[in-house]
Design a protein around this motif. Sequence first.
Motif, PDB file in Angstrom:
ATOM      1  N   THR A 152      -8.491  71.891 -25.633  1.00 47.34           N
ATOM      2  CA  THR A 152      -7.850  73.041 -25.974  1.00 47.34           C
ATOM      3  C   THR A 152      -6.594  73.411 -25.238  1.00 47.34           C
ATOM      4  N   GLY A 153      -6.524  72.587 -24.018  1.00 51.17           N
ATOM      5  CA  GLY A 153      -5.237  72.803 -23.290  1.00 51.17           C
ATOM      6  C   GLY A 153      -5.227  74.011 -22.353  1.00 51.17           C
ATOM      7  N   VAL A 154      -6.505  74.587 -22.473  1.00 52.35           N
ATOM      8  CA  VAL A 154      -6.487  75.968 -21.578  1.00 52.35           C
ATOM      9  C   VAL A 154      -7.153  75.388 -20.123  1.00 52.35           C
ATOM     10  N   ASN A 155      -6.592  76.000 -19.052  1.00 53.08           N
ATOM     11  CA  ASN A 155      -7.038  75.755 -17.717  1.00 53.08           C
ATOM     12  C   ASN A 155      -8.396  76.230 -17.375  1.00 53.08           C
ATOM     13  N   ILE A 156      -9.480  75.951 -18.056  1.00 56.66           N
ATOM     14  CA  ILE A 156     -10.700  76.583 -17.587  1.00 56.66           C
ATOM     15  C   ILE A 156     -11.501  75.777 -16.681  1.00 56.66           C
ATOM     16  N   HIS A 157     -12.538  76.368 -16.007  1.00 60.58           N
ATOM     17  CA  HIS A 157     -13.164  75.600 -15.066  1.00 60.58           C
ATOM     18  C   HIS A 157     -14.756  76.012 -15.131  1.00 60.58           C
ATOM     19  N   ASP A 158     -14.998  77.150 -15.856  1.00 61.53           N
ATOM     20  CA  ASP A 158     -16.336  77.335 -15.874  1.00 61.53           C
ATOM     21  C   ASP A 158     -16.604  78.246 -17.243  1.00 61.53           C
ATOM     22  N   LEU A 159     -17.564  77.986 -18.147  1.00 66.89           N
ATOM     23  CA  LEU A 159     -17.586  78.517 -19.272  1.00 66.89           C
ATOM     24  C   LEU A 159     -18.828  79.528 -18.789  1.00 66.89           C
ATOM     25  N   GLY A 160     -18.777  80.620 -18.045  1.00 63.43           N
ATOM     26  CA  GLY A 160     -19.744  81.287 -17.686  1.00 63.43           C
ATOM     27  C   GLY A 160     -19.938  82.566 -18.453  1.00 63.43           C
ATOM     28  N   PRO A 161     -21.059  83.134 -18.274  1.00 64.37           N
ATOM     29  CA  PRO A 161     -21.320  84.211 -19.429  1.00 64.37           C
ATOM     30  C   PRO A 161     -20.616  85.497 -19.124  1.00 64.37           C
ATOM     31  N   MET A 162     -20.280  85.773 -17.982  1.00 59.17           N
ATOM     32  CA  MET A 162     -19.376  87.111 -17.668  1.00 59.17           C
ATOM     33  C   MET A 162     -18.147  86.943 -18.290  1.00 59.17           C
TER      34      MET A 162
END
Length: 222
Positions: free
Chosen positions: A138-148
């Motif tokens: 996606t190119g999105v700078n994500i580090h955690d697909l957390g539930p919050m």
Amino acid sequence: MTVIHVDLVLPCLNEAGALPWVLSRLPVGYRAIVVDNGSTDGSAAVAIAAGALVVHEPRRGFGAAAHAGLAAATAPIVAFCDADSSMDPAELPLLVDPVRAGTADLVLGRRRPVTGRSWPLHARIANSSLSWRLRRITGVNIHDLGPMRAVRRESALNLNLQDRRSGYPLEMFLKAAEANWRILEVDTSYSPRVGRSKVTGTVRGTLTAVKDMSALLRETSR
């Protein structure tokens, strides 16, 4: 009378021991929607006694419970959080405020363990691998697909989410990225949960989540 600005969806399966603390931590203007997913420990009664709105969802699965809560919400902004006391609802304004201000469309909580016991190694490795794949896709700078997380209710409903198991958070993220939403990640504390996790607390649960999410990723890459 307190005006409700945010509905907090709490998928719940046997969390009677954690709910009193979780529900006591809601900021002013937040309403808890506890979605009972077939609890046998009196979770629903505990939630009602604490003043939460209780929704019953007989179909088992995190996605089924989360979506039932979204459907029951009426506030303009909806937040999601686990009901096991691993996350502190008092931190929700960190996620909600950017959505309310119009500077982000979806805000995710990046879990920062407060102790080594907060996040089992197998779950942390699986999450890191998934986050790496999502950054590439996606190119999105994500580090955690957390539930919050926090999002505007109408926007979330318009995503037309279909997954009703462990892939629900991932589907929300993928569809939001595809729609060019402004996705923001903020740090949130992560503590040892009360009781045993149905997902990350067991290798089997983690593998089930990985299977559900991998199926979604395959669909996305086609």
